[in-house]
Structures are given as structure tokens and as C-alpha cells.
Design an enzyme around this catalytic site. Structure first.
Site, short mmCIF file in Angstrom:
data_model
loop_
_atom_site.label_atom_id
_atom_site.label_comp_id
_atom_site.label_asym_id
_atom_site.label_seq_id
_atom_site.Cartn_x
_atom_site.Cartn_y
_atom_site.Cartn_z
N ALA A 130 0.80 1.90 0.33
CA ALA A 130 0.02 2.86 1.12
C ALA A 130 -0.07 4.16 0.36
O ALA A 130 0.79 4.49 -0.45
CB ALA A 130 0.67 3.07 2.48
N SER A 133 -2.07 11.84 1.71
CA SER A 133 -2.34 13.10 1.02
C SER A 133 -1.10 13.69 0.37
O SER A 133 -1.18 14.37 -0.64
CB SER A 133 -2.94 14.12 1.99
OG SER A 133 -2.09 14.30 3.10
N ILE A 134 0.08 13.44 0.94
CA ILE A 134 1.32 14.04 0.44
C ILE A 134 2.05 13.11 -0.52
O ILE A 134 2.62 13.55 -1.52
CB ILE A 134 2.25 14.42 1.61
CG1 ILE A 134 1.55 15.39 2.56
CG2 ILE A 134 3.56 15.01 1.10
CD1 ILE A 134 1.25 16.73 1.94
N VAL A 137 3.53 5.07 -1.26
CA VAL A 137 4.69 4.20 -1.08
C VAL A 137 4.55 2.97 -1.96
O VAL A 137 3.47 2.36 -2.04
CB VAL A 137 4.82 3.79 0.40
CG1 VAL A 137 5.97 2.81 0.59
CG2 VAL A 137 5.03 5.01 1.27
N ASP A 286 5.25 11.74 15.43
CA ASP A 286 4.04 11.26 14.75
C ASP A 286 3.87 9.76 15.01
O ASP A 286 3.68 8.98 14.09
CB ASP A 286 4.15 11.54 13.25
CG ASP A 286 2.79 11.55 12.56
OD1 ASP A 286 1.77 11.63 13.27
OD2 ASP A 286 2.75 11.48 11.32
#
Length: 551
Positions: A130, A133-134, A137, A286
């Protein structure tokens, strides 16, 4: 002050806004206001403006890049500030970012651990599982045989964040100054909150600690599985977690094929939420479908622990009491709780606040309970309370956002989910543990070790106190704000009295000197008129100083 390097980026932002039909934002600034009429003459004005405003905002954020997309995602949670259409559209933003080179990720891991990757992992897949933006993985296998996922921060992402957040601050300041809605929406405060969230996400050790705490909270529960953190393989820009194999929570077809009880699954999701908020006081903030999976046995599995929420014990209790008061339609109690908890100012009229809450809630309660949204009710309450100067705390915003996510997931799994029926027994049980005999016994049991240490000291302390009292040596020391304020007022009063006394004496002297100069001019020195004027002036200054100040 905008740095030269930000000018081109700012021009690009303006161009994107204009291209997406948001030229009213650009032309509202003081620089372009004289030529704002040109916006109505632009050939694309009528064509682009046919698209709804919320859609145009979402598209502009997508065009501006991942940091602005993430800003839109976080902004969508501030439904207490945004119009409903904009909040709903921003919630559709997806953090779709092209992955960076897997070989670069491998090098970053080697730099973080200062050793070849083969000494850490027997396998490291350079194709990312995956990408966001930060960070992104990668799948890997430890030398000890465990399957893991390795989260790696994007190279140079902190520089990009600081650049774009700096621009957002500039835009927010302009919006607050020149946009009619700027002051109400408090854009600078929102950007500051966004900056804090992003900078927290840059520290993967912090996220690992969050995951470790959440896993420990549910270590004896079958409700939620949290991946194990492999601490020896974690650094500030690299995090290694147990790899989980689950079904995405929104993949209803696969869940049904696996014979997962969707009704029970939806109810357990509600229980997980209230357990985190009221028992653990540490909740995953989240919980959108991309971060929640389900095992074949029907157990929830969570990932991505960058954003977590906590509540103070006072907020926990007042929130639980608010929910129970809503169940009973006791709007007077809801209004009183808001004043008691200082969520609204103490001077707020409870009867007016109660009437405002009733006007919001009564139409909602006329619908069947299973159709009532807990999250939207909380949102409407925040919007109503804002009229009474309530400043919504960040932790309450995270709570409301998480509740909306849980409700959405629960009703997607089982449309007839009655959130109220599931939540009410939990809240009543929790309140009984906080108030009454059980709560007293629990607090006494918690304080018993401390009291057992202090108990042997009590006879000696009592003897010394009585002896000092009998000898007249017992002194009462008061150290409070009220006493300090009283002391300062007495000092000011004493100074004013002294100034008034001195001013009066000098004024009398000046008067006598003036009278003496008038009756016997030959006996008075030539400087008497000047001395009279000087004494009078000083006397007036002292008298003014004496009577000026606090009443």
C-alpha cells in the site's frame, strides 16, 4: 512573510483554484479585488460553475497533491465548521499516491538500521502492499520466520509537509482576513491542528507505541486483534508490525461466504468503540474501512495507529451523562452538563440553551431509533452549542469522527443496527461503576496502598498539630488566588490613600502661599508665584493618581 521559493507554488495553487471554478476565492483577496469582475467574463465561468461547489473544492485538492488531499480528509471531520455538502464531499477524498521506488525503500531501511537488509529480513518485497502520502508498506519476513509488514516514510516528506503547511497558513491568514466566512471557520486554527497531526504521523515510533498500547488494552479480549510491534526493528522512519491476513470490513460478499454473522459483527463494532472510549480512554481515531479487517472467525483486526484519541475523566463522565440524558430526552440536563463541564461559558442561560437543544433533537427523535445517527446527533449538538460560544475541543472532534465511522460501518454490515439499544446498557453499566457504592469501593481499593503507607504517620502528625495549637504556634497559611487578589487591592488602596494625603497637604501649602503673596507682596520672595504654581501642579498629579485606578 512568503519566501521567494514559495511564490511559484502559490501561483500554481491560484491557477488550480481558478481552473476548478474557485476563482471567487482568489479574486476575494485584496490584491485581485479591483479586477474581480473579470472572473464573470471568463469563458469557463458558467460552464465550470454548473458543477456543485463541494465537488469543485474536492477536485482542486486532488489536483494540488497528497498533502492537500490529506488536509481535505482531516477537514472533512470538522463538520461542526463546514457546510454539510462540503464535509460529505471531502469525505470522499482518497489518499491515492503513486508509490516511490521499492529499491529506495530498501536503502532507507538499511540506513535506518545501519546494516544490510539481509541481516534483518530473509525476504523483503520491493513491491509495496500500500502507498499513501506519508509512507508506504512492504511485506517482509524476519530471520526468525515471522511474516511482517514494514512501514517506511517517504523520503523528503517532512520538507514537502513544512512547505505546503507554510503555504496553507498563509492562505488561512488571507482567508480569515478577506473572506466573509473566514472568522467563523477559524482557518488558521484548523491548519495548526492539521500541522500537529501530520508531524505526529512523521514519527513512526509514536505510532508503534500507540499500537502497543492498544494491543495491551485488548490482550484479554476477543473483540479486537491488534498486530504485534517488533520493537527491535522500529526506528523513527521505519516501523515493523505483525502481518495480518483478514477480509476488508466492507467486502460483504466475502464476509457472507465465510459465514460471518454480520449482525453480531456490527454490534461488536459498537462495543469496541465504547470500550475504547469509556474503559480504556484510548481510542483508534481513524477507523475508516481501509484500516479495519475481519478474520475468518469474525474478529475485528485494526491497522494504522497514527491518529489516536483520549478524553479526560471529566469529559468521559460528562459525555456518558450527555448520552444517557439524550436517551431520556432530558434536554435540561444536557444543557446543565454543558455548563458544568465548561464546554460553554458559565454565564450561558440554561433555559435558552435547553430550548435550542430541544429544537434540534425533537425532530430527530420522531424517527425510529434504528434510523437515528448517534454521530450526526452529536454533530448537530456541536453546531448548536457553537451559537453559545462553545469551542469544540480536538478530542471531541476525533470522537465524533470515530463515532460516524463506526455507525457507517455498522449499518453497512447490518442496516437495521439499533446503535442506541447496543450502547445504552454499556453506558448505564459504566455510570454505575463511576457513581455510587461500587464506584466508592473501587476508588477506596485503588487508594488503599497509599493510605496504608501514610497511616503510621497520622498519630505523630496529630500530636504535633495539637501541641502547636496549645502553645499558640499554629499558623493558618492561605495561598489562594482570592487572598492574593485581596492583598493586591489593599496595597493599591494604601497607595491611593497616601497619594491623596500628600496631594492634599501640598494643595493646602500652595493655597496658603498664594494667599500670603496676595496679602503681603513685599514680604514674599520674587519666586513665590512659580513655587505656588509648582506646588499646585504636583498636588493635582498626586490627587489624580490617588483617584485613578480600580474602584
Amino acid at each position: 512573510m512568503i519566501r521567494p521559493g514559495q511564490v511559484f507554488r502559490l501561483l500554481h495553487i491560484n491557477w488550480v483554484l481558478v481552473r476548478n471554478g474557485l476563482d471567487e476565492i482568489v479574486l476575494a483577496t485584496h490584491l485581485f479585488r479591483p479586477v474581480r469582475f473579470l472572473g464573470y467574463l471568463a469563458p469557463w465561468h458558467r460552464i465550470v460553475r454548473r458543477t456543485p461547489r463541494a465537488v469543485r473544492i474536492r477536485r482542486a485538492l486532488e489536483d494540488l497533491g497528497p498533502i492537500f488531499v490529506k488536509f481535505g480528509q482531516i477537514l472533512s471531520t470538522r463538520q461542526d465548521l463546514l457546510a454539510d455538502d462540503i464535509a460529505a464531499e471531502l469525505a470522499l477524498l482518497q489518499d491515492r499516491v503513486a508509490p516511490f521506488d521499492g529499491e529506495l525503500a530498501r536503502k532507507l531501511v538499511e540506513q535506518a538500521f545501519q546494516q544490510p537488509i539481509g541481516q534483518i529480513f530473509t525476504r523483503f518485497d520491493t513491491r509495496p502492499l500500500a502507498s499513501a502520502s506519508i509512507a508506504q508498506v512492504h511485506a517482509a519476513t524476519l530471520n526468525s520466520g515471522e511474516d511482517v509488514v514494514v512501514k517506511v516514510l517517504r523520503p523528503g516528506i517532512e520538507t514537502v509537509i513544512r512547505r505546503d503547511v507554510g503555504l496553507l497558513k498563509t492562505i488561512a491568514a488571507l482567508a480569515e482576513r478577506y473572506w466573509s466566512e473566514g472568522r467563523r471557520l477559524r482557518p488558521r486554527e484548523v491548519v495548526t491542528e492539521f500541522e500537529k497531526t501530520l508531524l505526529d504521523e512523521l514519527d513512526l515510533l509514536r505510532e508503534a507505541a500507540n499500537a502497543s498500547q492498544l494491543r495491551r488494552n485488548f490482550s484479554t479480549s476477543e473483540l479486537l486483534h491488534v498486530p504485534e510491534v517488533y520493537w527491535p526493528f522500529c526506528r523513527r522512519n521505519v516501523m515493523t508490525l505483525e502481518r495480518i491476513y483478514g477480509i476488508p470490513v466492507n467486502d460483504l460478499g466475502t464476509l457472507r461466504q465465510s459465514d460471518v454473522d454480520l449482525k453480531s459483527l456490527s454490534e461488536r463494532g459498537v462495543e469496541i468503540f465504547f470500550t475504547q472510549v469509556f474503559r480504556h480512554n484510548f481510542f483508534h481515531a481513524d477507523m475508516h474501512p481501509g484500516n479495519i479487517f475481519v478474520s475468518r472467525q469474525g474478529q475485528y483486526m485494526a491497522v494504522d495507529f497514527g491518529i489516536m484519541g483520549t478524553l479526560s475523566p471529566e469529559d468521559q463522565r460528562y459525555l456518558a451523562e450527555n448520552f444517557l440524558a439524550f436517551f431520556r430526552r432530558d434536554y435540561r440536563r444536557v444543557a446543565e452538563l454543558h455548563v458544568e463541564s465548561e464546554w460553554v461559558p458559565h454565564g450561558t442561560r440554561v433555559d435558552e440553551f435547553e430550548a435550542a437543544i430541544r429544537s434540534v433533537c425533537e425532530p430527530i427523535f420522531e424517527r425510529p431509533l434504528k434510523e437515528i445517527s448517534f454521530g450526526h446527533l452529536l454533530l448537530r449538538l456541536f453546531q448548536t452549542a457553537r451559537r453559545f460560544d462553545m469551542v469544540v475541543q480536538p478530542q471531541l472532534v476525533l470522537l465524533q469522527k470515530t463515532l460516524l465511522n463506526i455507525e457507517g460501518l455498522g449499518r453497512q454490515l447490518y442496516p437495521d443496527l439499533d446503535l442506541w439499544q447496543t450502547a445504552k446498557p454499556f453506558l448505564e453499566r459504566w455510570m454505575s461503576e463511576q457513581v455510587g457504592v461500587r464506584a466508592f469501593a473501587g476508588r477506596l481499593r485503588h487508594s488503599l496502598p497509599e493510605w496504608s503507607e501514610r497511616l503510621p504517620e497520622l498519630p505523630g502528625l496529630l500530636h504535633r498539630t495539637l501541641q502547636q495549637a496549645s502553645e499558640g504556634k499554629l499558623r493558618l497559611q492561605m495561598d489562594s488566588r482570592d487572598v492574593e487578589k485581596l492583598r493586591q487591592q489593599l496595597q493599591r488602596s494604601g497607595r491611593r490613600t497616601l497619594l491623596a494625603l500628600l496631594g492634599g497637604v501640598l494643595l493646602i501649602c500652595a493655597t496658603l502661599l498664594y494667599a500670603l503673596a496676595g496679602s503681603a507682596p513685599l514680604l514674599v520672595l520674587g519666586g513665590a508665584p512659580f513655587l505656588t504654581w509648582l506646588l499646585g501642579a504636583v498636588a493635582m498629579v498626586l490627587l489624580l493618581g490617588a483617584f485613578k485606578g480600580d474602584p
